[in-house]
Scaffold this active site. Sequence first.
Site, short mmCIF file in Angstrom:
data_model
loop_
_atom_site.label_atom_id
_atom_site.label_comp_id
_atom_site.label_asym_id
_atom_site.label_seq_id
_atom_site.Cartn_x
_atom_site.Cartn_y
_atom_site.Cartn_z
CG HIS A 1 -4.69 0.03 5.58
ND1 HIS A 1 -6.06 0.20 5.50
CD2 HIS A 1 -4.45 -1.21 5.07
CE1 HIS A 1 -6.60 -0.89 4.96
NE2 HIS A 1 -5.64 -1.76 4.70
CG HIS B 1 -7.81 -5.12 7.48
ND1 HIS B 1 -7.30 -6.31 7.00
CD2 HIS B 1 -7.39 -4.16 6.61
CE1 HIS B 1 -6.58 -6.07 5.90
NE2 HIS B 1 -6.62 -4.78 5.65
CD GLU C 1 -14.49 13.26 25.22
OE1 GLU C 1 -13.34 13.58 24.89
OE2 GLU C 1 -15.21 13.96 25.96
CD GLU D 1 -2.96 -1.20 0.28
OE1 GLU D 1 -2.96 -0.34 -0.62
OE2 GLU D 1 -3.80 -2.10 0.34
CG HIS E 1 -9.62 -3.18 2.48
ND1 HIS E 1 -8.88 -3.40 1.34
CD2 HIS E 1 -8.72 -3.25 3.49
CE1 HIS E 1 -7.62 -3.64 1.65
NE2 HIS E 1 -7.49 -3.54 2.95
P1 13P Z 1 0.68 -5.46 3.03
O1 13P Z 1 1.00 -6.75 3.76
O2 13P Z 1 1.33 -5.42 1.68
O3 13P Z 1 1.01 -4.27 3.88
O4 13P Z 1 -0.89 -5.44 2.76
C1 13P Z 1 -1.79 -5.62 3.79
C2 13P Z 1 -3.08 -4.92 3.59
O5 13P Z 1 -3.78 -4.63 4.53
C3 13P Z 1 -3.48 -4.56 2.21
O6 13P Z 1 -4.53 -3.65 2.21
ZN ZN Z 2 -5.76 -3.77 4.06
#
Ligand code: 13P
Ligand code: ZN
Length: 271
Positions: A138, A140, A168, A115, A209
């Site tokens: 980033h 999940h 908050e 990413e 995602h």
């Molecule tokens: P990477 O392992 O390449 O960082 O990818 C993980 C991910 O969350 C892709 O969106």
């Molecule tokens: Zn991801």
Amino acid sequence: MSILDSKFVKELSAVTALMYDKGWDERNGGNITVRIDAAEVENHLDTNNVLRVLPLAFDASKLAGEYFLVTGSGKYFKNVIDAPAENLGVIRVSSDGRSLDLLWGLENGAVPTSELPSHFMCHIARLAVDPEHRVVMHSHATHLLAMTFSHSLDERDFTRTLWQMCTECLVVFPDGVSIVPWLIPGTLEIGEATSAKMSANRLVIWPQHGIYGAGRDLDETFGLIETAEKAAEVYTYVQAQGGVRQTISDEDLQALADAFGVVAVPGYLNV
Ligand code: 13P
Ligand code: ZN
């Protein structure tokens, strides 16, 4: 001092372990990049000693000469704390913005997160509005991810729901959350879509995602995602308990914004 004892490696190792423990970053899910000052890198590394040169698939010349601590592609957040040099790397963007110098880590042929285009485009977008910006994260995050299946993906609706779930929230992210369409991860296209949103909001949702967050340090960025994720968790419980019977009124949200000196996204509150 060894780079393993540096503030930046220690902080990133701690936060990746925490995010894994929260269940947000299964397997290799999630990635983090942190902009580090040259002077801080020089305290720990010989910056003339380039271990590998890695190609970059897009023009990052706006970040030329910048140093980043990055998570590796395919690497598991749970493993960072015990093996930072295998799972993290320190890179420098070349002067033409077309390649990266690896200065430390990413041992055994590892490469930066897939990413990286999104991260770098987000760094560029945030630096344009905040010179103190440093971190793109980033994750999940579970309840936010779940909400993208059951909640409207209208940015105003989504933001308002999160603001209403914990008092908050509006104080922590008055700039709200934005949402891109579902797109293939790791592509320039998702990077362009995400970074276009990042000028206005530090939180960007990737439907089905996860989430992107940006901030001035790891604590602030983690805290931003943590707060939105907590709101999404409360939303999940509220839905499971039969839905909303009463909530915070828009007048009260406006009074809250005034009391804390923050400005809600214009037009998001009906006041
Ligand atoms: P990477 O392992 O390449 O960082 O990818 C993980 C991910 O969350 C892709 O969106
Ligand atoms: Zn991801």
